[in-house]
Design an enzyme around this catalytic site. Structure first.
Site, mmCIF file in Angstrom:
data_model
loop_
_atom_site.group_PDB
_atom_site.id
_atom_site.type_symbol
_atom_site.label_atom_id
_atom_site.label_comp_id
_atom_site.label_asym_id
_atom_site.label_seq_id
_atom_site.Cartn_x
_atom_site.Cartn_y
_atom_site.Cartn_z
ATOM 1 N N ARG A 112 67.747 95.539 46.749
ATOM 2 C CA ARG A 112 68.070 94.432 47.540
ATOM 3 C C ARG A 112 66.648 93.801 48.180
ATOM 4 O O ARG A 112 66.077 94.600 48.931
ATOM 5 C CB ARG A 112 69.055 95.082 48.684
ATOM 6 C CG ARG A 112 69.475 94.021 49.658
ATOM 7 C CD ARG A 112 70.408 94.839 50.795
ATOM 8 N NE ARG A 112 70.735 93.819 51.777
ATOM 9 C CZ ARG A 112 70.082 93.506 52.770
ATOM 10 N NH1 ARG A 112 69.028 93.887 52.945
ATOM 11 N NH2 ARG A 112 70.777 92.592 53.641
ATOM 12 N N LYS A 134 60.918 96.127 55.549
ATOM 13 C CA LYS A 134 61.117 97.010 56.633
ATOM 14 C C LYS A 134 60.090 97.667 57.321
ATOM 15 O O LYS A 134 58.890 97.739 56.994
ATOM 16 C CB LYS A 134 62.333 98.126 56.017
ATOM 17 C CG LYS A 134 63.406 97.534 55.757
ATOM 18 C CD LYS A 134 64.876 98.456 55.643
ATOM 19 C CE LYS A 134 66.175 97.698 55.517
ATOM 20 N NZ LYS A 134 67.184 98.735 54.960
HETATM 21 C C1 YH5 Z 1 70.327 98.174 52.931
HETATM 22 O O1 YH5 Z 1 69.264 98.949 53.094
HETATM 23 N N1 YH5 Z 1 69.624 96.593 54.906
HETATM 24 S S1 YH5 Z 1 70.274 94.707 56.782
HETATM 25 C C2 YH5 Z 1 64.904 95.771 59.341
HETATM 26 C C3 YH5 Z 1 63.998 95.065 58.513
HETATM 27 C C4 YH5 Z 1 63.899 94.852 57.395
HETATM 28 C C5 YH5 Z 1 65.181 94.542 56.898
HETATM 29 C C6 YH5 Z 1 62.459 95.078 60.737
HETATM 30 N N2 YH5 Z 1 71.581 95.611 54.881
HETATM 31 C C7 YH5 Z 1 70.460 97.142 54.014
HETATM 32 O O2 YH5 Z 1 67.523 94.159 55.690
HETATM 33 N N3 YH5 Z 1 72.561 96.971 52.797
HETATM 34 C C8 YH5 Z 1 70.546 95.630 55.612
HETATM 35 O O3 YH5 Z 1 62.502 95.212 59.235
HETATM 36 C C9 YH5 Z 1 71.810 96.514 53.837
HETATM 37 N N4 YH5 Z 1 71.071 98.477 52.069
HETATM 38 C C10 YH5 Z 1 72.446 97.871 52.071
HETATM 39 N N5 YH5 Z 1 73.168 98.116 51.017
HETATM 40 C C11 YH5 Z 1 68.723 95.272 57.503
HETATM 41 C C12 YH5 Z 1 67.480 94.744 56.780
HETATM 42 C C13 YH5 Z 1 66.238 95.123 57.581
HETATM 43 C C14 YH5 Z 1 66.284 95.450 58.777
#
Ligand code: YH5
Length: 277
Positions: free
Chosen positions: A252, A217
Site C-alpha cells: 500500500r 511512515k
Molecule cells: C496500513 O499499514 N495504514 S493509514 C502515518 C504516516 C504515514 C502513513 C507519519 N491504513 C495502513 O498510511 N491499511 C493506514 O507517517 C492502512 N495497512 C492497511 N491495511 C496510516 C498511514 C500512515 C500513517
C-alpha cells in the site's frame, strides 16, 4: 481477484480524503481533488486504489459516520464511473464499508481487524468481499504512547490468527482474507524492523496473503535523521523492495509511479538467469 498469482506484489495506491492527511498536507480534502488523484494513480499503474475518509495516523481523532460517508462515497462513485480498477475502502465502520461496497468498492480494508464495531464480523460475512485484517496495539489516538511487546512477531501472529478464526467463524470465506502486520500502529522502530524482516514468515505461518503498508511512515524518518514525510520516498521504496524479495502479496503506497517502476526493474533482474561460474 487472486492475491498470490502475480510474481510481484500488487500495488495499492493510497487516496486520502481527509483534511489532516499527514503526508498529503490536506491537498485532498476536496472530493474532486481526491478523484483526480485516484485517476492519476490508476494511470500510473496502481492495481488497486485504497480510499480512506478517516485519518488513523498516530494521535488522530475519530470522525463520525456521516462525515466519513460524505467524504468517501462521491470519490468511489466517480472512480467507478471512469475505471474498472478494484477499489478498497479503508474504514473501521461496517456501515461505511457496506455503503462503499454497495456503490462499487470491492475490498474492505479494516485497520481494526473487525473489532471496532460489534456488527463488523457479520457485515463482513454478508458482504462476501475480500478483507484486510490488520494488527494494531491500542487505538490511533494513543497507540504510540508506550507500545510494548514481549515478542512482537509472535504477538502479531497470534493476534492475526485469532482475527482470522473469528472471521472464518462468522462466515467470511477463506479466499477473501488478507493480513497486515500494521507497521506503525502501536509499534516502536525496533518492533517495525522485526516485523519487516519476517514478512515471509508471517505469510507462511498464517497461510494468508500479506499486505504491507509502510509508505512514508515515521520509522523511515527515524532511520534518516528525522526526514519529513515529503522526503521519505527512498525509504518507502526500500521497504517495498524488502516486501518484493519476501514475496509479499500486496503493498500500500503513496508513490505508485516510482513503486511500479522499481518493481518492473527488480523483476527483470530477477528473471535474468545467473551466468555459470
Ligand atoms: C496500513 O499499514 N495504514 S493509514 C502515518 C504516516 C504515514 C502513513 C507519519 N491504513 C495502513 O498510511 N491499511 C493506514 O507517517 C492502512 N495497512 C492497511 N491495511 C496510516 C498511514 C500512515 C500513517
Amino acid at each position: 481477484m487472486n492475491f498470490r498469482s502475480s510474481d510481484r506484489p500488487l500495488v495499492c495506491g493510497i487516496v486520502n480524503v481527509t483534511p489532516d492527511s499527514f503526508s498529503d498536507g490536506g491537498r485532498y480534502v476536496d472530493p474532486d481533488l481526491a478523484i483526480k488523484h485516484a485517476l492519476t494513480l490508476i494511470g500510473q499503474g496502481a492495481d488497486i486504489v485504497d480510499i480512506g475518509g478517516e485519518s488513523t495516523r498516530p494521535g488522530s481523532l475519530p470522525v463520525c459516520k456521516a462525515e466519513e460517508l460524505s467524504r468517501v462515497l462521491p470519490v468511489i462513485t466517480a472512480i467507478r464511473q471512469q475505471s474498472e480498477v478494484p477499489i478498497s475502502i479503508d474504514t473501521m465502520k461496517p456501515q461505511v464499508a457496506e455503503q462503499a461496497i454497495a456503490i462499487g468498492a470491492d475490498i474492505w480494508n479494516d485497520v481494526s481487524a473487525l473489532r471496532h464495531d460489534t456488527t463488523s464480523l457479520n457485515v463482513a460475512a454478508e458482504l462476501g468481499c475480500p478483507m484486510v485484517l490488520m494488527h494494531m496495539q491500542g487505538e490511533p489516538k494513543t497507540m504510540q504512547n508506550a507500545p510494548a511487546y514481549k515478542d512482537v512477531f509472535c504477538e502479531v501472529l497470534d493476534f492475526l490468527q485469532s482475527r482470522i478464526d473469528a472471521a472464518l467463524q462468522a462466515g467470511v470465506a477463506k479466499k477473501n482474507i488478507l493480513v497486515d502486520p500494521g507497521i506503525g500502529f502501536g509499534k516502536t522502530l525496533q518492533d517495525n524492523l522485526e516485523l519487516l524482516a519476517n514478512l515471509d514468515k508471517l505469510q507462511q505461518q498464517t497461510d494468508f496473503p500479506v499486505m504491507l503498508g509502510a509508505s512514508r511512515k515515521r520509522m523511515i524518518g527515524e532511520l534518516d535523521f528525522s526526514a519529513p514525510t515529503d522526503d521519505r520516498l527512498g525509504g518507502s521504496l526500500a521497504l517495498v523492495a524488502a516486501a518484493y524479495y519476501q514475496e509479499i502479496a500486496m503493498v500500500r503506497v503513496h508513490d505508485v509511479r516510482e513503486t511500479v517502476q522499481m518493481l518492473r526493474v527488480l523483476k527483470a533482474v530477477d528473471s535474468q538467469g545467473k551466468t555459470d561460474e
